[in-house]
Design an enzyme around this catalytic site. Structure first.
Site, PDB file in Angstrom:
ATOM      1  N   ASP A   9       0.798  -1.224   0.000  1.00  0.00           N
ATOM      2  CA  ASP A   9       0.000   0.000   0.000  1.00  0.00           C
ATOM      3  C   ASP A   9       0.833   1.277   0.000  1.00  0.00           C
ATOM      4  O   ASP A   9       0.310   2.343   0.314  1.00  0.00           O
ATOM      5  CB  ASP A   9      -0.938   0.009   1.206  1.00  0.00           C
ATOM      6  N   GLU A  10       2.113   1.192  -0.326  1.00  0.00           N
ATOM      7  CA  GLU A  10       2.905   2.415  -0.331  1.00  0.00           C
ATOM      8  C   GLU A  10       4.067   2.334  -1.302  1.00  0.00           C
ATOM      9  O   GLU A  10       4.503   1.249  -1.686  1.00  0.00           O
ATOM     10  CB  GLU A  10       3.414   2.736   1.074  1.00  0.00           C
TER      11      GLU A  10
END
Length: 365
Positions: free
Chosen positions: A109-110
């Site tokens: 998610d990053e």
DNA sequence: GTATGCTTTCGGC
DNA sequence: TTACGGCCGAAAGCATAC
């Protein structure tokens, strides 16, 4: 040349994906959970939305405790479906990648990105690109994210943290110290509870204090490399480059046993499914490994591992079954407690690249 | 002393 | 009151070779 580095972080990712899939749950506390299968509600919360966080629910919390916190508050507890989030993540990473010079995925998610060239070193221009990325992700996937811009990865990561949820934080080189000096060292990328505690003992609590600290003192406690990194990062001067990630460096599978055991053979028997899964991953990714590890999480939740490195790459996990059994028996000998969870890790991976083999044959008789 | 390889632990999400 | 996953990458710690 001053670099322009960004960090993008999808807000409460797994839970947000679930909200997008089922918008009617929005506004209610949502916890995406890993059910271990040991008892009805054994396991932990992986991600909670902001409504659930209001009641103190957060990542890593036992599901039973989260349920108690959310009692009477109309909560939704959802079983984690990792493949679903992977697919969404993959699409988002490609969207973002199309707007930047380099994108380094740093988890599902990053990601970090480098916009030095694309923005010609101008933070205002980079901010426009960042807004564009946020828009594209919102339109394409209905998901919000937080973005930070700064002169290094450490600053960009702090900036995106402070932009959460859903914002954009631009930290120009000039404003770096003013932005992060008063923050706690624990906010720094790569500084966990353990490092915080050690720094605390040295009278270092804020990033400004760490920036002023004596490097040789830090070296005594953290070793050369980490000490230099900590000092540079606190000064906003770490030069860690943004690089496209290559292939994964390890595969692992870990499971929770139905009941604790001291028996290595019993642990092995419970791992056949995990081993099959690892075997098929090796095959589908055309990958070999050289290092095999047995992992055990004991009753007291501490982790123990034993590993063995082979001289030649191994393509078939099943031929090292005896070695794995051996590693588990070493673990059960050294552990004075029972196994609660057990797992297998394959590392020192190398891919069988078809291109490479073709190249190897070029010019051969 | 530096480089390199292997094992184990740590920290993040 | 306690409660407790499944991954990943990085680096510390140690040994060996030069």
């Amino acid at each position: 040349m001053v670099r322009v580095i960004g960090h993008i972080d999808l807000d409460y990712f797994f839970a947000q994906v679930e909200e997008v899939e089922n918008p009617s749950i929005k506004g209610r506390p949502v916890a995406v959970c890993v059910f271990s299968g040991r008892t009805k509600d054994s396991g932990v919360v992986s991600t909670a939305n902001y409504k659930a966080r209001e009641f103190g629910v957060k990542s890593g919390m036992p599901i039973v405790l989260a349920k108690r916190r959310l009692e009477g508050r109309d909560p939704i507890m959802i079983r984690m479906e990792i493949t679903k989030y992977e697919a969404v993540s993959e699409r988002i990473m490609e969207l973002a990648r199309s707007h930047v010079d380099i994108l380094e995925e740093a988890g599902i998610d990053e990601a970090f990105f480098d916009l030095t060239i694309g923005s010609r070193g101008d933070f205002n221009s980079a901010a426009s690109v960042a807004r564009k990325i946020k828009e594209t992700i919102l339109e394409g996937e209905r998901l919000t994210c937080s973005v930070g811009l700064g002169r290094s990865k450490a600053v960009a990561k702090l900036a995106s943290d402070s932009a959460k949820p859903g914002g954009l934080m631009v930290v120009s080189p000039d404003s770096t110290m003013a932005f992060m000096g008063s923050l706690n060292v624990g906010n720094l990328y790569g500084v966990g509870p353990k490092t915080v505690k050690t720094l605390e003992g040295l009278g270092i609590g804020t990033i400004a204090e760490l920036a002023r600290a004596d490097v040789s003192l830090l070296q005594d406690y953290f070793g050369r490399k980490l000490a230099l990194y900590l000092h540079a990062a606190a000064n906003g001067e770490d030069d860690d480059p943004v690089e496209e990630r290559q292939e994964p460096t390890q595969f692992s599978r870990i499971i929770t046993l139905k009941s604790d055991t001291t028996d290595a053979e019993e642990a092995m028997n419970q791992l056949t499914e995990a081993a099959d899964d690892l075997r098929s991953r090796l095959i589908s990714r055309k990958t070999s490994f050289r290092t095999l590890s047995a992992i055990a999480i004991l009753t007291n939740l501490s982790t123990k591992t034993r590993s063995k490195t082979f001289e030649t790459p191994i393509w078939d996990l099943s031929i090292v079954k005896n070695a794995l059994a051996d590693l588990f028996s070493q673990l059960s000998d050294s552990a004075d407690r029972e196994f609660r969870r057990v797992g297998i890790r394959l590392s020192d991976l190398s891919a069988n690249s078809d291109q490479k083999s073709l190249a190897e044959y070029v010019g051969e008789p």
